[in-house]
Design an enzyme around this catalytic site. Structure first.
Site, short mmCIF file in Angstrom:
data_model
loop_
_atom_site.label_atom_id
_atom_site.label_comp_id
_atom_site.label_asym_id
_atom_site.label_seq_id
_atom_site.Cartn_x
_atom_site.Cartn_y
_atom_site.Cartn_z
N TYR A 274 78.20 38.19 -31.45
CA TYR A 274 77.37 38.22 -32.68
C TYR A 274 75.91 37.62 -32.58
O TYR A 274 75.20 38.00 -33.17
CB TYR A 274 78.16 37.52 -33.80
CG TYR A 274 79.14 38.55 -34.66
CD1 TYR A 274 80.15 39.07 -33.77
CD2 TYR A 274 78.87 38.67 -35.90
CE1 TYR A 274 81.04 39.80 -34.45
CE2 TYR A 274 79.99 39.55 -36.69
CZ TYR A 274 81.08 40.02 -36.04
OH TYR A 274 81.85 41.03 -36.71
N LYS B 246 90.75 37.74 -24.07
CA LYS B 246 90.84 38.77 -22.94
C LYS B 246 90.51 38.33 -21.56
O LYS B 246 89.66 38.75 -21.10
CB LYS B 246 89.93 40.08 -23.45
CG LYS B 246 89.93 41.32 -22.74
CD LYS B 246 91.23 42.23 -22.89
CE LYS B 246 91.23 43.34 -22.11
NZ LYS B 246 92.53 44.14 -22.29
N ASP C 163 94.36 43.00 -27.02
CA ASP C 163 95.04 44.43 -27.30
C ASP C 163 96.26 44.13 -27.72
O ASP C 163 96.82 44.76 -28.58
CB ASP C 163 94.72 45.18 -26.30
CG ASP C 163 95.13 44.43 -24.63
OD1 ASP C 163 95.12 43.40 -24.67
OD2 ASP C 163 95.30 45.08 -23.65
N ASP D 260 87.32 38.78 -36.21
CA ASP D 260 86.66 39.73 -37.34
C ASP D 260 87.60 40.91 -37.29
O ASP D 260 88.15 41.30 -38.32
CB ASP D 260 85.38 40.37 -37.04
CG ASP D 260 85.01 41.27 -37.78
OD1 ASP D 260 85.00 41.04 -38.87
OD2 ASP D 260 84.20 42.26 -37.28
N ASP E 117 91.11 41.72 -40.26
CA ASP E 117 91.00 42.89 -41.10
C ASP E 117 92.45 43.39 -40.94
O ASP E 117 93.09 43.89 -41.94
CB ASP E 117 89.96 43.95 -40.74
CG ASP E 117 88.92 44.00 -41.52
OD1 ASP E 117 88.40 42.80 -42.28
OD2 ASP E 117 87.98 44.89 -41.56
C1 IPM Z 1 83.16 40.13 -42.17
C2 IPM Z 1 82.43 40.95 -42.04
C3 IPM Z 1 81.10 40.53 -41.48
C4 IPM Z 1 81.41 40.10 -40.23
C5 IPM Z 1 80.00 41.64 -41.70
C6 IPM Z 1 79.75 42.32 -43.01
C7 IPM Z 1 78.70 41.19 -40.86
O1 IPM Z 1 83.16 42.14 -41.42
O2 IPM Z 1 82.61 38.89 -42.72
O3 IPM Z 1 84.32 39.97 -41.58
O4 IPM Z 1 81.50 40.90 -39.01
O5 IPM Z 1 81.48 38.86 -39.93
MG MG Z 2 84.94 41.80 -41.09
#
Ligand code: IPM
Ligand code: MG
Length: 357
Positions: A143, A192, A224, A248, A252
């Site tokens: 990032y 990884k 993975d 990240d 999710d």
């Molecule tokens: C998160 C989001 C952010 C990230 C985006 C919106 C930049 O996906 O906070 O997980 O990737 O960190």
């Molecule tokens: Mg995210």
């Protein structure tokens, strides 16, 4: 009376509606537990761009640095999607994390008993609960590594760089080990290392830090495999430690396993007590202003704020217990509604939680 300075970044989409409910709950917790919150408003994201021309005005950074904690709704929306990268709402968020030195992102993925049916996995896989904590490195890696575009022999190319120093890995690893020690004593580090040099450094460093935590059981998974194990057998996980990008993705995925993304909170922490607290879900512009957004993730983020930044542990417990109570009472915003429950709106939900404290 103890007074805390909290900066509110209401943000875009449903952000303002859900932050308003979390403020109600914070105020009620203050009344009950003997503190007062003083709020400052700051802009970041799409609205900040509209009003100031940049997604992260310096004034916002200054206000945040001058406060005990920052509560954020959500940023972003289609309206700003075609802006160049550095002006997008997301750039504001990344810039704020970096400016405040918030290198540790805690993302609990938890199933609340009354919402168990929202979990898409079968009962024999999930059992009767899930409670995972993803610890994501937040100010390094790909990032923030060197990136760019170039044209080589007339062909367009682009690159991003996954770059970690051992010190960056060590400080996030320590956060994860400390948390694991206070929970079940199990930590899974994700990398990884079979391919990436940065992951080999990550793994070596985590192993070195582990020597200071003999009471924590450490294992390593490739990203993975970890992604697969998270749906195959989520119960094997307690604390998961991952780099910025792997964390990240896994956070999710973990939120989807828990079923109700409208319930998931997060904390971003640095060396001191200052932290940034936000729901994991986005700004949901499609339902903004309709009074149907679920404020519980923001309210639970406020609970994390009470715990990690203000050290108001009892108030944090009370907010979490109040959220459990409204769920047990059958109150639901439309996103978590099931038959037999009572469907209510954003503000009603905030009122109910405040009432239950
Ligand atoms: C998160 C989001 C952010 C990230 C985006 C919106 C930049 O996906 O906070 O997980 O990737 O960190
Ligand atoms: Mg995210």
């Amino acid at each position: 009376m103890k007074t805390y300075k909290i900066t509110l970044i209401r943000g875009d989409g449903i952000g303002p509606e859900i932050v308003a409910e979390a403020v109600k709950v914070l105020d009620k917790a203050g009344e009950k537990f003997g503190f007062r919150a003083e709020y400052a408003e700051a802009l970041m994201g799409g609205r900040a761009f509209d009003e100031t021309g940049v997604p992260l005005p310096q004034e916002t950074i200054d206000k945040c640095l001058d406060s005990d904690a920052v509560l954020l709704g959500a940023v972003g929306g289609e309206k700003w999607d075609s802006l160049p990268g550095h002006l997008r709402p997301e750039a504001g968020l990344l810039g704020l994390r970096a400016a405040l030195g918030l290198f540790a992102n805690l993302r609990p993925a938890k199933i609340y008993g009354p919402l168990k049916d929202a979990c898409p996995l079968r009962d024999e896989i999930i059992g009767d609960s899930m409670d995972i904590m993803v610890v994501r490195e937040l100010t390094g890696g790909i990032y923030f590594g060197k990136r760019g575009r170039e044209t080589v022999d007339g062909v367009e190319a682009a690159f991003d760089t996954e770059y970690y120093t051992a010190a960056e890995v060590e400080r996030i690893a320590r956060v994860a080990f400390e948390l694991a020690r206070r929970r079940s004593g199990r930590l899974c580090s994700v990398d990884k290392a079979n391919v990436l040099e940065s992951s080999r450094l990550w793994r070596e460093t985590v192993i070195r830090v582990a020597a200071d935590y003999p009471d924590v059981e450490l294992n390593h998974l490739y990203i993975d495999n970890a992604a697969m194990q998270l749906v195959r057998n989520p119960k094997q996980f307690d604390v998961i430690l991952a780099s910025n990008i792997f964390g990240d993705i896994l956070s999710d995925e973990a939120s989807q396993v828990a079923g109700s993304i409208g319930m998931l909170a997060s904390a971003s922490l640095g060396e001191g007590r200052l932290g940034l607290y936000e729901p994991v879900h986005g700004s949901a512009p499609d339902i903004a202003g309709k009074e149907i957004a679920n404020p519980l993730a923001t309210i639970l983020s406020a609970a994390m704020l009470l715990r990690h930044s203000l050290n108001e542990e009892k108030a944090a417990d009370a907010v979490e217990a109040a959220v459990e109570k409204v769920l047990v009472d059958g109150l639901r915003t439309p996103d978590i509604y099931t038959e037999g429950c009572k469907k209510i709106g954003t503000a009603e939900m905030g009122d109910a939680v405040a009432e239950a404290i």
